[in-house]
Design a protein around this motif. Structure first.
Motif, PDB file in Angstrom:
ATOM      1  N   ARG A 202     121.252  78.695  68.453  1.00 24.28           N
ATOM      2  CA  ARG A 202     121.637  77.285  68.396  1.00 24.28           C
ATOM      3  C   ARG A 202     122.637  77.023  67.278  1.00 24.28           C
ATOM      4  NH1 ARG A 202     120.026  72.641  65.749  1.00 24.28           N
ATOM      5  NH2 ARG A 202     120.237  70.695  66.948  1.00 24.28           N
ATOM      6  N   ASN A 205     125.969  79.644  68.149  1.00 21.72           N
ATOM      7  CA  ASN A 205     126.477  79.689  69.520  1.00 21.72           C
ATOM      8  C   ASN A 205     126.831  81.110  69.959  1.00 21.72           C
ATOM      9  OD1 ASN A 205     126.981  78.201  71.905  1.00 21.72           O
ATOM     10  ND2 ASN A 205     129.188  78.270  71.541  1.00 21.72           N
ATOM     11  N   TYR A 266     115.342  74.891  74.352  1.00 25.60           N
ATOM     12  CA  TYR A 266     115.442  73.692  75.197  1.00 25.60           C
ATOM     13  C   TYR A 266     116.608  72.825  74.748  1.00 25.60           C
ATOM     14  CZ  TYR A 266     114.414  68.925  76.701  1.00 25.60           C
ATOM     15  OH  TYR A 266     114.516  67.657  77.209  1.00 25.60           O
ATOM     16  N   ASN A 267     116.692  72.597  73.444  1.00 25.24           N
ATOM     17  CA  ASN A 267     117.737  71.743  72.902  1.00 25.24           C
ATOM     18  C   ASN A 267     119.120  72.345  73.106  1.00 25.24           C
ATOM     19  OD1 ASN A 267     119.477  70.922  70.295  1.00 25.24           O
ATOM     20  ND2 ASN A 267     118.068  69.243  70.802  1.00 25.24           N
ATOM     21  N   LYS A 268     119.231  73.640  72.883  1.00 21.53           N
ATOM     22  CA  LYS A 268     120.521  74.317  73.002  1.00 21.53           C
ATOM     23  C   LYS A 268     120.985  74.392  74.449  1.00 21.53           C
ATOM     24  CE  LYS A 268     124.130  76.817  72.049  1.00 21.53           C
ATOM     25  NZ  LYS A 268     125.349  76.133  71.567  1.00 21.53           N
ATOM     26  N   THR A 269     120.052  74.522  75.384  1.00 20.18           N
ATOM     27  CA  THR A 269     120.417  74.655  76.800  1.00 20.18           C
ATOM     28  C   THR A 269     120.443  73.313  77.512  1.00 20.18           C
ATOM     29  OG1 THR A 269     118.099  75.104  77.382  1.00 20.18           O
ATOM     30  CG2 THR A 269     119.502  77.004  76.926  1.00 20.18           C
ATOM     31  N   ASP A 270     120.474  72.224  76.733  1.00 20.24           N
ATOM     32  CA  ASP A 270     120.562  70.870  77.302  1.00 20.24           C
ATOM     33  C   ASP A 270     119.431  70.585  78.285  1.00 20.24           C
ATOM     34  OD1 ASP A 270     122.919  70.241  75.873  1.00 20.24           O
ATOM     35  OD2 ASP A 270     124.129  71.297  77.366  1.00 20.24           O
ATOM     36  N   GLY A 271     118.242  70.941  77.877  1.00 25.36           N
ATOM     37  CA  GLY A 271     117.074  70.592  78.678  1.00 25.36           C
ATOM     38  C   GLY A 271     116.718  71.579  79.750  1.00 25.36           C
ATOM     39  N   GLY A 272     116.956  72.873  79.495  1.00 24.29           N
ATOM     40  CA  GLY A 272     116.622  73.899  80.482  1.00 24.29           C
ATOM     41  C   GLY A 272     115.168  73.811  80.920  1.00 24.29           C
ATOM     42  N   LYS A 276     111.617  73.553  78.792  1.00 28.58           N
ATOM     43  CA  LYS A 276     110.845  72.300  78.777  1.00 28.58           C
ATOM     44  C   LYS A 276     109.415  72.557  79.213  1.00 28.58           C
ATOM     45  CE  LYS A 276     110.474  67.848  78.191  1.00 28.58           C
ATOM     46  NZ  LYS A 276     109.069  67.602  78.475  1.00 28.58           N
ATOM     47  N   THR A 414     128.053  71.056  64.045  1.00 29.11           N
ATOM     48  CA  THR A 414     127.659  69.682  63.728  1.00 29.11           C
ATOM     49  C   THR A 414     127.442  69.475  62.236  1.00 29.11           C
ATOM     50  OG1 THR A 414     125.308  70.170  64.092  1.00 29.11           O
ATOM     51  CG2 THR A 414     126.590  69.381  65.988  1.00 29.11           C
TER      52      THR A 414
END
Length: 472
Positions: A202, A205, A266-272, A276, A414
């Motif tokens: 995360r 990348n 989960y956060n890195k994969t945009d809600g995989g 989840k 970020t």
């Protein structure tokens, strides 16, 4: 890590313990009361740390090594949530010192008896520092927090055991054959490695970290350690038993290691969906096992040892680790935030009541409204962690937290400013390597024969002297 001397409260201690004079009082809706509680526990933890016998070695605890990494992780989060920077120099000194010359938390002083999990908790602490933008060590030549985490990661990747005779993958508990845990593959060593890989992915990348996270996760759920249908995690299995046996002791840090890593993925994969499902499944197990209904369902308890007062030094830290991970999950998986923050806040209020020993000493049984008679730096550390990490429940203005009003851990994209070194630590894997024997030559054999004759002659002469000599 190993199980050290148990912290048992003997009847004599209970009889002689001074009466509690006051507890640390926390109001559920008052962010300031959480900060004050964290400040008190931080001061107590640091005082005990400064008064240890091994104080000349920055970061080294008496009788244990890994707990230094836990304390510094809690203090980094304390600084993050409260803004109090008075302990930052102490943290920087200890973390950098224990990073070692190879910048991977594999120092020669302790490497001979370490488990993978010991080293992992230092690496996760360094990762926390990178994600929280904790001040870097300004000393010339010092490694960045990210580099230290990457260096340790490379050690773990180099130790991944793919031999078919030893479970087709996984990290062993301990590093050397002379240690009993070398025969074991345990949940926390693999769960913490998975979490570290997920966090590095995360932050940087770099897909290679993602591949490792998937590898460790998949091996774990294919083994007897982790059932991703029931979301039940066993503590360890043994290579000598073909990895078919299992210790079903339930420890919160096993679950926390995996669920935090799953939250990062989960956060890195945009809600995989895979991640989840994993976060939700593991959290449900955590709520059932470690927030038992018999104590109201919102108070964290180390189920295997808290109720019977047998938690040893390691186990006394586990609730602090869980609080640390839960606060992060609340930011990474916002739809879990309401449940998590409720449980953190109620646990903090309960822990405050337990901090009612002399000088507000904290005990282990947070579910008990009166001090249980135990005290020590580990109890203070876990109290510090629950007090500080409960501040995730409040926004920057002290109001209730509404996702996503608080940003999650930073990444290189970020605002993260910790410099990367993907090849860090690769000069020493920390892996056991038996000494290599040189080939025996004809000269070696001739020399050995001469030495044998000389030795035999000396031995015969000594025996003759003993039989004929006059010693008086």
């Amino acid at each position: 890590m190993r199980w050290l001397t148990p912290s048992r409260v003997l009847p004599s201690l209970l009889l002689s313990a001074p009466l509690a004079i006051a507890a640390i009082t926390i109001s559920l809706q008052d962010a300031g009361s959480f900060k004050s509680a964290a400040q008190a526990a931080a001061a107590s933890s640091v005082t005990m740390y400064n008064n240890r016998d091994s104080k000349l070695i920055p970061g080294k605890f008496d009788g244990t090594w890994w707990e230094g990494g836990a304390l510094f992780t809690f203090l980094i989060n304390y600084w993050h949530w409260t803004g109090d920077d008075q302990y930052n120099d102490l943290v920087i000194q200890g973390m950098s010192w224990q990073g070692g010359p190879n910048h991977d938390f594999f120092t020669s002083n302790y490497s001979s008896y370490l488990g993978n999990d010991d080293q992992e908790f230092w690496a996760l602490g360094a990762m926390t520092a990178a994600e929280q933008r904790f001040p870097e060590d300004p000393t010339p030549g010092s490694a960045s927090w990210l580099e230290l985490a990457q260096g340790a990661f490379n050690d773990f990747a180099g130790r991944w055991d793919v031999d078919k005779a030893s479970c087709n993958g996984g990290l062993r508990w301990q590093l050397y054959p002379i240690l009993g845990g070398y025969d074991a593959k345990n949940a926390v060593s693999n769960g913490a490695f998975f979490q570290l890989a997920a966090r590095l992915y995360r932050y940087t990348n770099n897909e290679s970290y993602a591949n490792w996270a998937e590898t460790v996760w998949d091996w774990s759920v294919e083994s007897v350690l982790f059932d991703n249908k029931t979301w039940y995690i066993n503590d360890m299995t043994h290579i000598s038993q073909n990895c078919q046996d299992k210790s079903n002791m339930q420890w919160s840090y096993n679950y926390g290691s995996y669920v935090a890593g799953a939250a990062y993925m989960y956060n890195k994969t945009d809600g995989g969906a895979k991640w989840k499902e994993s976060v939700d499944g593991l959290l449900n197990s955590i709520w059932t096992i470690f927030f038992p209904e018999q104590y109201g369902g919102n108070i964290l308890s180390e189920a295997a040892c808290d109720p019977i007062m047998t938690c040893d030094r390691d186990q006394l830290c586990f609730k602090g680790l869980m609080a640390n991970w839960l606060s992060t999950i609340a930011l990474l998986v916002p739809d879990q935030a309401a449940t998590i923050t409720t449980k953190l806040k109620y646990s903090a209020v309960a822990a405050g009541k337990q901090c009612s020993g002399p000088e507000n000493d904290c005990g282990m049984q947070w579910f008990s409204s009166s001090w249980d008679g135990s005290k020590g730096i580990e109890q203070e550390m876990s109290a510090l962690s629950i007090f500080a990490n409960s501040l995730v429940a409040f926004g920057p203005d002290g109001a209730s937290y509404t996702p996503p009003s608080i940003p999650g851990p930073v990444t290189a994209e970020t605002g993260g400013n910790s410099s990367s070194n993907p090849s860090g630590g690769t000069q020493s894997s920390g892996e056991y390597q038996p000494p290599k024997q040189a080939a025996i030559t004809a000269g070696d054999r001739a020399g050995a024969g001469i030495l044998t004759l000389v030795f035999s002659g000396c031995w015969i002469a000594m025996i003759a002297w003993l039989l004929t000599g006059d010693f008086y």
